[in-house]
Scaffold this active site. Structure first.
Site, PDB file in Angstrom:
ATOM      1  N   LYS A   1       0.847  -1.212   0.000  1.00 31.34           N
ATOM      2  CA  LYS A   1       0.000   0.000   0.000  1.00 31.34           C
ATOM      3  C   LYS A   1       0.875   1.253   0.000  1.00 31.34           C
ATOM      4  O   LYS A   1       0.700   2.148  -0.815  1.00 31.34           O
ATOM      5  CB  LYS A   1      -0.896  -0.002   1.246  1.00 31.34           C
ATOM      6  CG  LYS A   1      -1.549   1.344   1.517  1.00 31.34           C
ATOM      7  CD  LYS A   1      -2.403   1.343   2.771  1.00 31.34           C
ATOM      8  CE  LYS A   1      -1.686   1.574   4.064  1.00 31.34           C
ATOM      9  NZ  LYS A   1      -1.449   2.995   4.437  1.00 31.34           N
ATOM     10  N   ASN A   2       1.826   1.316   0.940  1.00 31.63           N
ATOM     11  CA  ASN A   2       2.566   2.563   1.110  1.00 31.63           C
ATOM     12  C   ASN A   2       3.561   2.814  -0.017  1.00 31.63           C
ATOM     13  O   ASN A   2       3.973   3.954  -0.231  1.00 31.63           O
ATOM     14  CB  ASN A   2       3.242   2.609   2.480  1.00 31.63           C
ATOM     15  CG  ASN A   2       2.213   2.812   3.580  1.00 31.63           C
ATOM     16  OD1 ASN A   2       1.062   3.153   3.306  1.00 31.63           O
ATOM     17  ND2 ASN A   2       2.617   2.593   4.828  1.00 31.63           N
TER      18      ASN A   2
ATOM     19  N   CYS B   1      -4.314  13.062  12.843  1.00 28.67           N
ATOM     20  CA  CYS B   1      -5.126  11.867  12.682  1.00 28.67           C
ATOM     21  C   CYS B   1      -5.050  11.104  13.995  1.00 28.67           C
ATOM     22  O   CYS B   1      -4.334  11.520  14.916  1.00 28.67           O
ATOM     23  CB  CYS B   1      -4.650  11.029  11.505  1.00 28.67           C
ATOM     24  SG  CYS B   1      -3.063  10.295  11.763  1.00 28.67           S
TER      25      CYS B   1
ATOM     26  N   ARG C   1       1.195  14.573  13.250  1.00 30.18           N
ATOM     27  CA  ARG C   1       1.700  14.396  11.893  1.00 30.18           C
ATOM     28  C   ARG C   1       1.787  15.693  11.074  1.00 30.18           C
ATOM     29  O   ARG C   1       1.098  15.855  10.063  1.00 30.18           O
ATOM     30  CB  ARG C   1       0.882  13.327  11.164  1.00 30.18           C
ATOM     31  CG  ARG C   1       0.866  12.020  11.940  1.00 30.18           C
ATOM     32  CD  ARG C   1       0.096  10.925  11.264  1.00 30.18           C
ATOM     33  NE  ARG C   1       0.839  10.301  10.189  1.00 30.18           N
ATOM     34  CZ  ARG C   1       0.341   9.352   9.411  1.00 30.18           C
ATOM     35  NH1 ARG C   1      -0.879   8.934   9.589  1.00 30.18           N
ATOM     36  NH2 ARG C   1       1.075   8.809   8.457  1.00 30.18           N
TER      37      ARG C   1
ATOM     38  N   ASP D   1       4.387   0.256  12.087  1.00 29.02           N
ATOM     39  CA  ASP D   1       3.167  -0.314  11.495  1.00 29.02           C
ATOM     40  C   ASP D   1       2.947  -1.783  11.877  1.00 29.02           C
ATOM     41  O   ASP D   1       1.940  -2.377  11.485  1.00 29.02           O
ATOM     42  CB  ASP D   1       3.198  -0.169   9.966  1.00 29.02           C
ATOM     43  CG  ASP D   1       3.064   1.281   9.519  1.00 29.02           C
ATOM     44  OD1 ASP D   1       2.675   2.124  10.348  1.00 29.02           O
ATOM     45  OD2 ASP D   1       3.356   1.568   8.346  1.00 29.02           O
TER      46      ASP D   1
ATOM     47  N   ARG E   1      -8.773   0.000   4.160  1.00 26.42           N
ATOM     48  CA  ARG E   1      -7.797   0.934   3.595  1.00 26.42           C
ATOM     49  C   ARG E   1      -6.471   0.216   3.355  1.00 26.42           C
ATOM     50  O   ARG E   1      -5.697   0.635   2.496  1.00 26.42           O
ATOM     51  CB  ARG E   1      -7.555   2.097   4.568  1.00 26.42           C
ATOM     52  CG  ARG E   1      -8.780   2.940   4.818  1.00 26.42           C
ATOM     53  CD  ARG E   1      -8.437   4.098   5.722  1.00 26.42           C
ATOM     54  NE  ARG E   1      -7.257   4.790   5.211  1.00 26.42           N
ATOM     55  CZ  ARG E   1      -6.575   5.695   5.896  1.00 26.42           C
ATOM     56  NH1 ARG E   1      -6.955   6.027   7.107  1.00 26.42           N
ATOM     57  NH2 ARG E   1      -5.518   6.261   5.373  1.00 26.42           N
TER      58      ARG E   1
END
Ligand code: EPU
Length: 422
Positions: free
Chosen positions: A22-23, A118, A123, A308, A400
């Site tokens: 994803k990233n 968030c 951030r 993560d 997501r």
């Protein structure tokens, strides 16, 4: 909103295919803005965040087609119509800020909504702004938007990032490919997603050296051309599924897994007494009946233990033998899963950025609430080991970042299903 229901207590056996990252995909997609020729990404993950980036790029005038059931993204930015990334899209996904560097480089201007905080922390974007300012951009904050202009184009510069931010490294790297002269990024992030981005940019004609080390050197070129690039394996999805048999028992082979992507994490699994072996197709993880041993974890930028995977590792340590200390050093508020795990009988004491976990024999199923992407999946993992039924509510975040999580886990024997909400 949908919920995921897990019946715990079944050991897992079989293979789980790991998707593209994803990233990595979220930074490779904006790279299309750097060229008027097509960029095609293969091995793309099928996730809602990818859909959000597609919408953002389309709002700028790029064409993005999802082919082969979404695994191939064919993009073209020959006719950009806007340089404004609107709040309505940016607020949904912080990675939207990755259009700033490419737009400044190609169009010499960009208006990008500030993403705001968030759930996992404040951030800010100061590191991105400082780096692009050093390259000659003028950036003001007005009405919640960053208004950026590079009169006469960006110029190469020597930039030392105050922290090895992943996003700031990506924005600066993309911007530098079309800047005049040489850019050196010191204290650059070394994550595999940065290496993947540099490889793709090089395939588009960029001149880059040193990706994967703390100093990246970019020689600006006049234009970039089209390319086709395969997205690197998702190391976070990989680590998540490597933990599934550690938590539930059994043996799982993660197809496409590579040890170099998860070395620090695999070392901690080894310390916990878990066998990880490299196979021809990926990585195999086995738990031989015994409970894993407690281990301490500190999250750090790559090549350290990834933030993560902290929530998922905590879920595993809840049933380990002994007490573990987890220290979160990347985000200030990333233990929201701890009280939810507590509802399942976990013993966790959080003080600031440090969590002390005392392993218990067994977790018990309970209704729990998913707060962010990695927290959501940590609760599903915990549910695999728990006695009885766990209902993970509000799984919007899960989609997501994890494609087909129920299908992947049920294929190896987990009892898991999704209940559609309104
Ligand atoms: N930071 C600043 N100023 C900046 C930029 C970052 O203070 O200008 C701080 C952040 O507030 C944070 C730390 O630096 O405390 C790390 O932020 P970084 O910029 O490295 O992270 P990111 O680029 O915003 C990416 C991933 C995250 C992952 C982090 C750290 C993407 C799209 N996101 O975020 O992924 O946690 O790197 O590895 O690549 C996830 O996938 O669940 C996720 C949150």
């Amino acid at each position: 909103m949908d919920s995921i229901v897990v019946q715990g207590g079944t050991p897992l056996r079989g293979q789980i295919p790991i998707a593209g990252a994803k990233n990595a995909c979220l930074t490779l997609m904006p790279a299309t803005l750097l060229s008027d020729e097509p960029l095609t990404l293969t091995n793309a993950p099928r996730l809602s965040d990818i859909g959000t980036m597609k919408l953002l790029l389309e709002s700028l005038g790029a064409e993005v087609s999802a082919l082969s059931d979404g695994k191939v993204l064919a993009m073209s930015s020959h006719g950009l119509t806007s340089t404004r990334a609107d709040y309505d899209i940016v607020r949904k996904m912080r990675a939207s800020n990755l259009v700033l560097g490419p737009l400044l480089a190609r169009e010499h201007q960009a208006i990008v909504s500030l993403p705001g905080g968030c759930a996992i922390g404040a951030r800010p974007m100061d590191i991105h702004i400082d780096a692009l300012t050093a390259m000659g951009a003028e950036i003001d904050l007005r009405d919640g938007y960053l208004h950026a202009v590079a009169r006469g184009g960006l110029k190469g510069a020597r930039i030392a990032l105050r922290f090895a931010s992943v996003g700031a490294t990506e924005n600066t790297l993309m911007a530098a490919t079309l800047a005049k002269g040489t850019t050196i990024i010191d204290n650059a992030a070394r994550e595999p997603e940065i290496v993947d981005l540099a490889r793709c940019l090089r395939a588009m004609g960029a001149q880059i050296e040193g990706e994967g080390t703390p100093s990246i050197i970019i020689q600006g070129v006049d234009r970039l051309h089209g390319a086709t690039h395969a997205v690197v394996t998702d190391r976070i999805e990989l680590g998540t599924y490597m933990l599934a048999p550690v938590i539930a028992g059994g043996e799982v082979e993660c197809l496409g897994g590579r040890l170099d992507l998860v070395a620090a994490f695999a070392e901690r699994l080894h310390a916990a007494g878990i066998e990880v072996t490299e196979t021809a197709k990926g990585l195999k993880v086995r738990r031989n009946g015994e409970r894993p041993r407690a281990v301490d974890v500190i999250t750090e930028p790559f090549p350290g233990f990834p933030t993560d995977l902290q929530a998922q590792m905590m879920a595993m340590l809840c049933t380990a033998e002994g007490a573990s200390v987890l220290e979160e050093r990347i985000f200030e508020n990333r233990f929201m899963h701890a009280p939810e795990l507590g509802r399942m009988g976990a013993r966790i004491d959080v003080q600031g950025g440090v969590a002390r976990v005392t392993g218990v024999d067994r977790l018990r199923g309970a209704p729990v609430m998913a707060t962010d992407l990695r927290a959501s999946v940590s609760l599903i993992l915990a549910g695999l080991a728990a006695e009885g039924e766990t209902i993970v509510n509000r799984v919007y975040h899960l989609d997501r970042g994890y494609e087909q999580v129920e299908q992947k886990l049920s294929a190896v024997g987990a009892r898991i299903n999704r209940v559609k909400g309104i």
